[in-house]
Design a protein around this motif. Structure first.
Motif, PDB file in Angstrom:
ATOM      1  N   TYR A   1     -41.394   0.426   9.516  1.00  0.00           N
ATOM      2  CA  TYR A   1     -40.826  -0.995   9.525  1.00  0.00           C
ATOM      3  C   TYR A   1     -39.383  -0.818   9.388  1.00  0.00           C
ATOM      4  CZ  TYR A   1     -45.252  -2.607   8.822  1.00  0.00           C
ATOM      5  OH  TYR A   1     -46.665  -3.126   9.007  1.00  0.00           O
ATOM      6  N   ALA A   2     -38.597  -0.238  10.454  1.00  0.00           N
ATOM      7  CA  ALA A   2     -37.249  -0.032  10.131  1.00  0.00           C
ATOM      8  C   ALA A   2     -36.367  -0.946   9.867  1.00  0.00           C
ATOM      9  CB  ALA A   2     -36.661   0.595  11.487  1.00  0.00           C
ATOM     10  N   ASP A   3     -35.422  -0.799   9.039  1.00  0.00           N
ATOM     11  CA  ASP A   3     -34.307  -2.024   8.429  1.00  0.00           C
ATOM     12  C   ASP A   3     -33.090  -1.937   9.583  1.00  0.00           C
ATOM     13  OD1 ASP A   3     -32.353  -3.357   7.023  1.00  0.00           O
ATOM     14  OD2 ASP A   3     -32.881  -2.152   5.286  1.00  0.00           O
ATOM     15  N   ASP A   4     -33.392  -3.238  10.291  1.00  0.00           N
ATOM     16  CA  ASP A   4     -32.392  -3.469  11.392  1.00  0.00           C
ATOM     17  C   ASP A   4     -30.881  -3.341  10.818  1.00  0.00           C
ATOM     18  OD1 ASP A   4     -34.368  -3.425  13.339  1.00  0.00           O
ATOM     19  OD2 ASP A   4     -34.632  -5.679  13.153  1.00  0.00           O
ATOM     20  N   LEU A   5     -30.835  -4.088   9.490  1.00  0.00           N
ATOM     21  CA  LEU A   5     -29.524  -4.176   9.118  1.00  0.00           C
ATOM     22  C   LEU A   5     -28.816  -2.470   8.865  1.00  0.00           C
ATOM     23  CD1 LEU A   5     -29.595  -7.135   6.719  1.00  0.00           C
ATOM     24  CD2 LEU A   5     -28.563  -6.957   9.167  1.00  0.00           C
ATOM     25  N   LYS A   6     -29.624  -1.813   8.222  1.00  0.00           N
ATOM     26  CA  LYS A   6     -29.433  -0.329   7.920  1.00  0.00           C
ATOM     27  C   LYS A   6     -29.098   0.333   9.378  1.00  0.00           C
ATOM     28  CE  LYS A   6     -30.837   3.776   5.264  1.00  0.00           C
ATOM     29  NZ  LYS A   6     -32.016   4.385   4.573  1.00  0.00           N
ATOM     30  N   LEU A   7     -29.815   0.057  10.326  1.00  0.00           N
ATOM     31  CA  LEU A   7     -29.586   0.760  11.467  1.00  0.00           C
ATOM     32  C   LEU A   7     -28.454   0.389  12.043  1.00  0.00           C
ATOM     33  CD1 LEU A   7     -33.048   0.758  13.207  1.00  0.00           C
ATOM     34  CD2 LEU A   7     -31.670   2.666  12.713  1.00  0.00           C
ATOM     35  N   LYS A   8     -28.011  -0.966  12.172  1.00  0.00           N
ATOM     36  CA  LYS A   8     -27.116  -1.342  12.500  1.00  0.00           C
ATOM     37  C   LYS A   8     -25.424  -0.654  11.903  1.00  0.00           C
ATOM     38  CE  LYS A   8     -24.332  -5.765  13.584  1.00  0.00           C
ATOM     39  NZ  LYS A   8     -24.577  -7.234  13.479  1.00  0.00           N
ATOM     40  N   GLU A   9     -25.731  -0.801  10.428  1.00  0.00           N
ATOM     41  CA  GLU A   9     -24.548  -0.085   9.872  1.00  0.00           C
ATOM     42  C   GLU A   9     -24.325   1.469   9.980  1.00  0.00           C
ATOM     43  OE1 GLU A   9     -21.309   0.530   6.956  1.00  0.00           O
ATOM     44  OE2 GLU A   9     -22.259  -1.450   7.919  1.00  0.00           O
ATOM     45  N   LEU A  10     -25.697   2.005  10.137  1.00  0.00           N
ATOM     46  CA  LEU A  10     -25.328   3.678  10.521  1.00  0.00           C
ATOM     47  C   LEU A  10     -24.801   3.770  11.778  1.00  0.00           C
ATOM     48  CD1 LEU A  10     -28.863   4.631   9.004  1.00  0.00           C
ATOM     49  CD2 LEU A  10     -26.803   5.315   8.281  1.00  0.00           C
ATOM     50  N   LYS A  11     -25.163   2.720  12.813  1.00  0.00           N
ATOM     51  CA  LYS A  11     -24.546   2.928  14.069  1.00  0.00           C
ATOM     52  C   LYS A  11     -23.050   2.620  14.154  1.00  0.00           C
ATOM     53  CE  LYS A  11     -28.797   2.131  16.615  1.00  0.00           C
ATOM     54  NZ  LYS A  11     -29.776   1.570  17.416  1.00  0.00           N
TER      55      LYS A  11
ATOM     56  N   ARG B   1     -17.456   4.650  14.582  1.00  0.00           N
ATOM     57  CA  ARG B   1     -16.382   4.749  14.009  1.00  0.00           C
ATOM     58  C   ARG B   1     -15.847   6.296  13.891  1.00  0.00           C
ATOM     59  NH1 ARG B   1     -15.848   1.214   8.749  1.00  0.00           N
ATOM     60  NH2 ARG B   1     -17.673   2.471   8.575  1.00  0.00           N
ATOM     61  N   LEU B   2     -16.728   7.233  13.365  1.00  0.00           N
ATOM     62  CA  LEU B   2     -16.635   8.687  13.402  1.00  0.00           C
ATOM     63  C   LEU B   2     -16.450   9.259  14.919  1.00  0.00           C
ATOM     64  CD1 LEU B   2     -19.368   9.913  10.854  1.00  0.00           C
ATOM     65  CD2 LEU B   2     -16.515   9.807  10.498  1.00  0.00           C
ATOM     66  N   LYS B   3     -16.954   8.588  15.644  1.00  0.00           N
ATOM     67  CA  LYS B   3     -17.062   9.203  17.053  1.00  0.00           C
ATOM     68  C   LYS B   3     -15.456   8.712  17.598  1.00  0.00           C
ATOM     69  CE  LYS B   3     -18.515   8.779  21.889  1.00  0.00           C
ATOM     70  NZ  LYS B   3     -19.629   8.051  22.720  1.00  0.00           N
ATOM     71  N   GLU B   4     -15.149   7.493  17.239  1.00  0.00           N
ATOM     72  CA  GLU B   4     -13.730   7.217  17.608  1.00  0.00           C
ATOM     73  C   GLU B   4     -12.479   7.979  17.176  1.00  0.00           C
ATOM     74  OE1 GLU B   4     -14.128   3.023  16.865  1.00  0.00           O
ATOM     75  OE2 GLU B   4     -14.901   2.539  18.485  1.00  0.00           O
ATOM     76  N   GLU B   5     -12.741   8.387  15.689  1.00  0.00           N
ATOM     77  CA  GLU B   5     -11.877   9.278  15.152  1.00  0.00           C
ATOM     78  C   GLU B   5     -11.713  10.589  15.680  1.00  0.00           C
ATOM     79  OE1 GLU B   5     -10.584  10.501  10.478  1.00  0.00           O
ATOM     80  OE2 GLU B   5     -12.288   8.902  10.739  1.00  0.00           O
ATOM     81  N   ILE B   6     -13.023  11.129  15.943  1.00  0.00           N
ATOM     82  CA  ILE B   6     -12.927  12.554  16.810  1.00  0.00           C
ATOM     83  C   ILE B   6     -12.253  12.365  17.801  1.00  0.00           C
ATOM     84  CG2 ILE B   6     -14.527  14.275  17.582  1.00  0.00           C
ATOM     85  CD1 ILE B   6     -16.701  13.181  15.444  1.00  0.00           C
ATOM     86  N   GLU B   7     -12.543  11.475  18.793  1.00  0.00           N
ATOM     87  CA  GLU B   7     -11.704  11.593  20.070  1.00  0.00           C
ATOM     88  C   GLU B   7     -10.303  11.282  19.645  1.00  0.00           C
ATOM     89  OE1 GLU B   7     -13.723   8.174  22.204  1.00  0.00           O
ATOM     90  OE2 GLU B   7     -15.495   9.506  22.390  1.00  0.00           O
ATOM     91  N   THR B   8      -9.877  10.493  18.834  1.00  0.00           N
ATOM     92  CA  THR B   8      -8.517  10.432  18.564  1.00  0.00           C
ATOM     93  C   THR B   8      -7.663  11.829  18.127  1.00  0.00           C
ATOM     94  OG1 THR B   8      -8.801   8.229  18.017  1.00  0.00           O
ATOM     95  CG2 THR B   8      -6.684   9.030  17.242  1.00  0.00           C
TER      96      THR B   8
END
Length: 57
Positions: A29-39, A44-51
Motif C-alpha cells: 500500500y504505497a503512500d501516494d503523497l510520499k511518492l509524490k514528494e520524493l519524486k 529538483r535535484l536533477k534540475e540543480e545538477i543540470e544547472t
C-alpha cells in the motif's frame, strides 16, 4: 574542483531518492503523497545538477 564535488554529492542524493521511490513502490500500500514528494525532490535535484553541469562545461 568544488563544483564537481557538489555535482557528485547531488548525484548521490538523487540515487538515494530513486531507491526510496522504488522501495515505496514495492510496498503493498504505497503512500501516494510520499511518492509524490520524493519524486518532486528528485526532480529538483536533477534540475540543480543540470544547472551546475552547465556551469562546468
Amino acid at each position: 574542483m568544488a563544483l564537481d564535488a557538489r555535482i557528485r554529492e547531488l548525484g548521490s542524493r538523487h540515487q538515494s531518492l530513486e531507491q526510496a521511490i522504488q522501495d515505496e513502490m514495492r510496498r503493498p500500500y504505497a503512500d501516494d503523497l510520499k511518492l509524490k514528494e520524493l519524486k518532486r525532490q528528485k526532480l529538483r535535484l536533477k534540475e540543480e545538477i543540470e544547472t551546475l553541469r552547465g556551469r562546468v562545461h
